[in-house]
Design an enzyme around this catalytic site. Structure first.
Site: not given
Length: 762
Positions: A34-35, A223-224, A254, A602
């Site tokens: 994503k980043t 973002d997020e 998430q 994770r």
């Protein structure tokens, strides 16, 4: 020729980068890069479309994420571009307010309150109302304040030149809240909630200001986005109305901050709000093995508030996921310690490759005991954050006192180290400050000859502040800190304290300042530095680079990745949290399931789930594995440790009952039968409150009936042919004697609540 901006992007990432115009929604699953897509898109707009970088706003939730994005963008397009609008929501609002807050007659040097400053205010309020933690806790009050600020028109009061009139009829929380607002007003102080609300208020109330910022911000990236609250989404949506280039990236699966105001619906239903939205699914996972992803995919499919997707990966299959069930806490944590040793011996792994996650902070105690016994070094993440440590706050308070002379810094430092300035001194000073409409520092300066104020400690303190103001004009901020420590007596105090860590932390602070001065190629403005620090809530730096097993809550782990992950305390009532379910019912179940999904995703190489049985004296309940375990096909994991048939059956029954209680049995218009009030009609189904509104015919009244009430049945089922009044009376008697379906959960208040482990991860 290689293209540094577009190389190594998969088709979905490339589509996200090149789709620059209009409303765009990117559903980016865990570990999908994503980043990389977000920063490449920023660089693409600047380097390939020629847009000035100061016309692009990119907001995220943590300073750490913002700094990482800035670093990556600079690596792609160089250091010459302005990337200051890659920031957090709060960082953007501070910048906006420094420029526009005069529109509501606040000074541009307003004070930003952090969590410690808020507690300073509450100590004053508690003292004035003669209450203590037996009446209310700070945590309860701060939650109440945040909730009130999100649901009430408090800004109207904040901007009026009057105070609340005391009203004994108000609840204690309300009276504390009112006094809190009064003290904020007097000091022109804004807390984190205010930063967003004041910004939105100014934009809503000043069309010229709104249009200026709308014109300037040609592109907005969020973002997020699944973690955006009502006010945050309103802010970016409002700013995007002119150019209509709004890009949201995130993963509804998430969303783990709904209790803090996050609304995943904004991302899930974005295409309904803006029908021309282009949706891009990024489901290529680069982090985990297929075996780990199978478990995550299988669990999260049970949620309703989501955009359907399955994460896929080209990584090797890897080892199977393991579930371990212990006979007691000791067996569970000892097995974890033994498995860690096995990983170190066979996998060429370091301690720092291994992370233990848990839903609630209290679970770390047993884990720590096992690790200590087995000589396994560990570090807990998410404890007291670096800039919230006492000694760091002391130094920063002195800096702020020099620059701003605010009451919060004065209250913290006027008698620290002790100068003999006690309660009576402060009461007299506070009285004069209120009467003369001055800050505490100004009041002391103007009234130092007052009999109750003219003390040696007070005279010395004023002299110290003036001397430090002079020092601030000729010294760098790093040198000034050393001067403060020496002249104030703090260095001597910390040495006498015998806690070497305090001095080491001060050294770390000075080192960070020296680095900042080096990067800045010169002096650092103290006010700007304090502003940045007030917004800085990064993870504790001291534990990042040590070779130790890491322990943290699932909330803290979000956004991170680790080769080997253990999820401990995988127990019903803990994950999912019984307290959360009691408070928010079905909404909470979905969020708890997302927490499980976050924990699973994770892991890069191996994932373990562990629980244990026995009697929990805190909850008064027998322990069963989490209901989420039974949402995973047994073929997707290996079970270790003996799970008896009795425990398995009881756990599965408990999970099935819990699942049934989530579903709504009736729809609007259904005719139902109540064992006491007889027939009624369902008028409304409220899924937010988890209740039906039922009109009962015989009594002629409407009643709110909880979804979980198991004695409410369909009228045709409740009155089978041949049912006698005696049988109906039996049902009524059973109802009277039935246990409260949530009584067990009430016993868990304070037990399964790790929500405060985050204390602001933004």
């Amino acid at each position: 020729m290689n293209d540094p901006i577009l190389e190594n992007l998969n088709p979905s990432q490339l589509q996200a980068v090149k789709t620059t115009e209009g409303y765009v929604r990117v559903i980016a699953g865990a570990g999908s890069g994503k980043t990389k897509a977000l920063t490449s898109r920023f660089a693409y707009i600047v380097d390939r479309l020629g847009i000035n970088s100061s016309n692009i706003l990119c907001v995220t939730f943590t300073n750490k994420a913002a700094q990482e994005m800035k670093r990556r963008v600079k690596a792609l397009i160089g250091d010459l571009f302005d990337v200051s609008f890659i920031t957090t929501y709060h960082g953007f609002c501070v910048r906006f307010l420094r420029e526009e807050i005069n529109k509501i007659h606040y000074p541009k040097n307003f004070i930003i309150l952090d969590a410690e400053d808020q507690k300073t205010i509450l100590r004053e309020v508690f003292n004035e109302l003669d209450i203590n933690s037996k009446n209310l806790t700070f945590k309860q009050v701060l939650r109440f304040i945040s909730k009130q600020k999100s649901t009430s028109d408090y800004l109207g009061y904040m901007l009026e030149n009057k105070s609340f009139e005391p009203d004994e009829k108000e609840s204690l929380s309300s009276r504390v809240y009112q006094k809190y607002l009064d003290k904020q007003k007097r000091n022109y102080a804004l807390d984190f909630d205010d930063l967003i609300h004041f910004t939105a208020f100014i934009l809503d109330s000043n069309p010229d200001v709104l249009f200026k910022w709308q014109q300037m911000l040609h592109y907005i990236q969020v973002d997020e986005a699944q973690d955006s609250s009502d006010s945050q989404f309103h802010l970016v949506e409002m700013l995007s109305r002119v150019h209509q280039n709004l890009f949201l990236v995130g993963d509804p699966d998430q969303t783990i901050y709904e209790w803090r105001g996050a609304k995943p619906e904004y991302l899930v239903e974005f295409d309904r709000m803006f029908p021309d939205t282009e949706t891009i699914i990024m489901n290529q996972n680069y982090r985990s093995t297929p075996n780990i992803l199978k478990v995550g995919n299988h669990i999260i499919k049970n949620n309703k508030v989501r955009v359907d997707k399955d994460m896929v990966t080209d990584n090797p299959e890897g080892v199977e996921v393991v579930h371990f069930h212990g006979k007691n806490d000791f067996e569970e944590t000892f097995w974890v310690a033994s498995e860690i040793k096995e990983i170190l011996k066979t996998q060429n792994a370091a301690y720092s490759d291994i992370t233990i996650l848990y839903r609630s902070n209290h679970l770390s105690r047993n884990i720590e005991q096992a690790l200590i016994k087995e000589n396994i070094p560990y570090a807990i993440f998410g404890g007291v954050r670096f800039f919230e440590r006492k000694e760091i706050k002391d130094v920063l308070s002195f800096l702020r006192l020099i620059v701003q002379g605010d009451n919060f810094s004065f209250l913290r430092m006027h008698n620290h180290p002790s100068r003999g300035l006690g309660k009576k001194f402060l009461e007299r000073l506070s009285l004069l400050a209120g009467e003369q409409n001055l800050s505490l520092l100004q009041a002391l300066q103007n009234n130092i000859e007052d009999k109750e104020l003219n003390k040696k400690g007070a005279v010395d303190f004023l002299a110290l502040v003036e001397e430090l103001k002079t020092d601030a004009q000729t010294n760098s901020i790093s040198d000034l800190v050393k001067i403060i420590l020496d002249k104030s007596g703090l260095s001597e105090l910390y040495r006498k304290d015998g806690d070497e860590d305090r001095l080491e932390n001060i050294k770390e602070l000075v080192s960070s300042m020296l680095l900042l001065e080096k990067e800045n190629n010169g002096p650092v403005n103290i006010a700007e530095y304090l502003q940045e620090i007030a917004l800085y809530t990064d993870l504790d730096k001291d534990t990042e680079n040590q070779d130790k097993v890491r322990l943290m809550t699932i909330h803290i782990s979000k956004g991170l990745e680790f080769p080997y992950v253990f999820l401990c305390g995988f127990t019903e009532g803990v994950l999912p949290s019984a307290l959360s379910i009691k408070e928010r019912r079905k909404r909470a179940i979905e969020e708890e399931r997302r927490l499980m999904y976050v924990a699973v995703t994770r892991a890069e190489k191996r994932f373990y789930m562990t629980d244990s049985e026995g009697f929990n004296f805190t909850t008064g309940l027998s322990k069963y594995p989490s209901r989420f375990l039974f949402e995973i096909k047994e073929e997707f994991y290996v079970r270790k440790g003996k799970l008896s048939a009795e425990i398995l059956q009881a756990a599965q029954s408990s999970a099935a009952a819990a699942q049934n209680s989530e579903d709504t049995a009736f729809n609007e218009g259904d005719i139902v039968m109540h064992p006491v009030w007889n027939k009624g009609k369902v008028l409304a189904v409220d899924r937010e409150k988890n209740q039906y509104t039922v009109h009962f015919f015989e009594m002629g009244k409407e009643k709110p009936i909880d979804f979980s009430f198991r004695f409410l049945t369909a009228a045709s089922d409740a009155e089978p042919e041949g049912s006698s009044p005696a049988e109906l009376l039996d049902i009524q008697e059973n109802l009277k004697n039935a246990p409260d379906p949530f009584a067990d959960q009430e016993q868990q208040n304070g037990f399964a609540d790790s929500e405060d482990s985050r204390i602001f991860n933004d």
